[in-house]
Every structure is written in C-alpha cells, then in structure tokens.
Scaffold this motif. Structure first.
Motif, PDB file in Angstrom:
ATOM      1  N   GLU A 130      27.233  55.257 -12.406  1.00  0.00           N
ATOM      2  CA  GLU A 130      27.909  54.886 -11.160  1.00  0.00           C
ATOM      3  C   GLU A 130      29.101  54.002 -11.500  1.00  0.00           C
ATOM      4  OE1 GLU A 130      25.471  53.770  -7.689  1.00  0.00           O
ATOM      5  OE2 GLU A 130      23.741  53.968  -9.012  1.00  0.00           O
ATOM      6  N   PRO A 131      30.257  54.279 -10.943  1.00  0.00           N
ATOM      7  CA  PRO A 131      31.424  53.438 -11.213  1.00  0.00           C
ATOM      8  C   PRO A 131      31.161  51.990 -10.801  1.00  0.00           C
ATOM      9  CG  PRO A 131      32.075  55.469 -10.124  1.00  0.00           C
ATOM     10  CD  PRO A 131      30.578  55.412 -10.051  1.00  0.00           C
ATOM     11  N   GLY A 132      31.526  51.064 -11.672  1.00  0.00           N
ATOM     12  CA  GLY A 132      31.387  49.653 -11.348  1.00  0.00           C
ATOM     13  C   GLY A 132      30.000  49.084 -11.546  1.00  0.00           C
ATOM     14  N   VAL A 133      29.053  49.887 -12.041  1.00  0.00           N
ATOM     15  CA  VAL A 133      27.671  49.428 -12.215  1.00  0.00           C
ATOM     16  C   VAL A 133      27.280  49.495 -13.686  1.00  0.00           C
ATOM     17  CG1 VAL A 133      25.243  49.816 -11.627  1.00  0.00           C
ATOM     18  CG2 VAL A 133      27.019  50.199  -9.910  1.00  0.00           C
ATOM     19  N   VAL A 134      26.762  48.393 -14.208  1.00  0.00           N
ATOM     20  CA  VAL A 134      26.244  48.361 -15.574  1.00  0.00           C
ATOM     21  C   VAL A 134      24.727  48.199 -15.521  1.00  0.00           C
ATOM     22  CG1 VAL A 134      28.361  47.458 -16.577  1.00  0.00           C
ATOM     23  CG2 VAL A 134      26.616  45.864 -15.743  1.00  0.00           C
ATOM     24  N   CYS A 135      24.071  48.597 -16.593  1.00  0.00           N
ATOM     25  CA  CYS A 135      22.618  48.582 -16.583  1.00  0.00           C
ATOM     26  C   CYS A 135      22.093  48.395 -18.003  1.00  0.00           C
ATOM     27  CB  CYS A 135      22.094  49.888 -15.985  1.00  0.00           C
ATOM     28  SG  CYS A 135      20.305  49.955 -15.770  1.00  0.00           S
ATOM     29  N   LEU A 136      20.965  47.726 -18.117  1.00  0.00           N
ATOM     30  CA  LEU A 136      20.282  47.536 -19.389  1.00  0.00           C
ATOM     31  C   LEU A 136      18.815  47.901 -19.209  1.00  0.00           C
ATOM     32  CD1 LEU A 136      20.587  44.819 -22.029  1.00  0.00           C
ATOM     33  CD2 LEU A 136      18.344  45.155 -20.967  1.00  0.00           C
ATOM     34  N   ALA A 137      18.241  48.616 -20.182  1.00  0.00           N
ATOM     35  CA  ALA A 137      16.850  49.060 -20.081  1.00  0.00           C
ATOM     36  C   ALA A 137      16.071  48.731 -21.343  1.00  0.00           C
ATOM     37  CB  ALA A 137      16.789  50.567 -19.821  1.00  0.00           C
ATOM     38  N   VAL A 138      14.796  48.371 -21.160  1.00  0.00           N
ATOM     39  CA  VAL A 138      13.878  48.120 -22.277  1.00  0.00           C
ATOM     40  C   VAL A 138      12.627  48.956 -22.049  1.00  0.00           C
ATOM     41  CG1 VAL A 138      14.737  45.782 -22.665  1.00  0.00           C
ATOM     42  CG2 VAL A 138      12.799  46.142 -21.131  1.00  0.00           C
TER      43      VAL A 138
END
Length: 252
Positions: free
Chosen positions: A202-210
């Motif tokens: 999604e434009p403008g959205v960052v995410c981190l996953a574990v």
C-alpha cells in the motif's frame, strides 16, 4: 495457445460462487447484478440465493437487495473466536498496538496469499488499511507474506519454481515482481529473522513482520506484523524495535 474456458458452474459450485460474491457486497447486490457476476442464468441464481436464505446465510435488505445473512456471520465469528491461534495471539497484538500506537496483525500462509486471522488497531490514530480479518493480500508484496514464504521456500531455485511463468502483480511502484528480486528479499529474511514491506503493498504504508512458532520450533504457524504510515513511523524505527517485538511475541 487459446485461453482456457472455465467450466459452467453447477450445483453446489454455483451456490458457493454466489455466497462468495455476496460477501464482496456489504451494501447488498441485486439478483440481476448477481446473475451477471457469476455468469449463470437468472432462475438458477435465484434458486441458489433462495437456498442460502433458507439457511440464514443470505437475506434481503429494505431495498430488496441480497446481503450476507446473520446465521453466516454468527458461524464465521464463532469459528474465528474459537480458533486457538487467534485466542493465543490476541493479547500480543493488543500489547503491540498500544505500545507502538500502530495496527498489529496475525496472518497465515495460504498458497500465494496471506490470510489475516486477527487485527488490532491502536486506541487512537489507527490507519485505514486494506487488511481485514479473514481477508487476503498477496504473499510477495507483504511483510507477513515474505516472512512466511522465506520459511516455505528454502532457496533461490525454490523461489523460481514457485513463481514459474507467472507475472507477480505490482501493487505499488515498489512491489517486488521478479524472481531475482523476491529471492534476494527472502535471503535477507532468512538472515535477519524478520521481514519488511517498504510501501510495497500500500502506498505510504510500511510494515515489519516476525514469525510466530506455536506448533513447531522451526516452522512458523503464522506471522505477527506492525503496519504504520511512513510519514509517522519510519521503517528504520520499526526495525530498531525488532528485539522488543520478538520478545513480546515469544513471551505469549
């Protein structure tokens, strides 16, 4: 080579196709619209809708449009609430959402998509995302997807085989769409033990996953992620919190 023509829907396939289409229309759908959507004759679509209505899986609103029925929603939510993974991970998502002020997810791998089993928004400032509980997003464009795919595909050759002759959909200008790019990203995930999405879904959205290990110490049952607007929380700020996020997940 001419494209394959899908066989006509019959019997239970038609009923399930109608139910699936119905779920895409929160505001309701008319019989004529449903007929066009599933590509079946009007009388047969009407019979499918009537069968769903008899079991409470569909209903009619005040304008005569068809909507999902209360019985379907009751079964869906009852099943969701009873799932062990959802119950066990819910407190973790709540803690992460409050601590970081961003939306936390729990997702599992299903083919070339991820399915969101749980989602918790922060008390305030929640970002409007495309993710919904029970909803799906592509594996290759999401942090949770790349995290889980890194465990499912052991090396670059496996990534190439998985992609085959497909063209990976470009969700944003930053989406990884080639085998080489995705393979490189998954190599990084295997080294780091976490995955990121830098405005790729999604434009403008960052995410981190574990990863979340519930049934096996080596194969994750799913992944927990934190999604944030890049203008408020940078990807660098999220990655700096990996040790704390991982500790919260492992202490569940």
């Amino acid at each position: 080579m001419p494209p394959e023509i899908a066989p006509p829907l019959v019997g239970t396939d038609r009923v399930l196709a109608v139910l699936t289409e119905l779920a895409q229309h929160a505001g309701g759908i008319s019989l004529e619209e449903m007929t066009r959507a599933v590509g079946s004759p009007k009388p047969t679509v009407h019979r499918a809708l009537a069968a769903l209505c008899r079991f409470g899986f569909a209903g009619r609103d005040g304008h005569g449009r068809y909507v999902l029925g209360d019985e379907f929603l009751r079964l869906a939510f009852a099943h969701h609430e009873a799932r062990p993974d959802h119950l066990r991970i819910a407190p973790v998502l709540s803690e992460l959402a409050v601590r970081y002020g961003e939306t936390a997810h729990y997702a599992v791998l299903d083919g070339d998509t991820v399915v969101y089993r749980a989602k918790v928004d922060p008390p305030s400032g929640a970002l409007r995302l495309t993710s919904t509980v029970g909803g799906r997003n592509p594996v290759h464009s999401t942090a949770v997807g790349k995290l889980l795919l890194a465990y499912a595909l052991s090396d670059d050759a496996a990534v190439a085989d998985w992609i085959g002759g497909r063209v990976l959909a470009s969700r944003t200008p930053r989406t990884l769409t080639t085998a080489d790019a995705l393979a490189a990203a998954l190599r990084r995930v295997r080294i780091d033990g976490f995955a990121v999405d830098d405005q790729e879904n999604e434009p403008g959205v960052v995410c981190l996953a574990v990863p979340v290990f519930m049934a096996s110490p080596t194969r994750p049952s799913g992944a927990v992620s934190i999604s944030a607007p890049a203008s408020r929380t940078s990807l660098a700020a999220l990655t700096a919190q990996v040790p704390a996020i991982r500790a919260t997940v492992e202490a569940r």
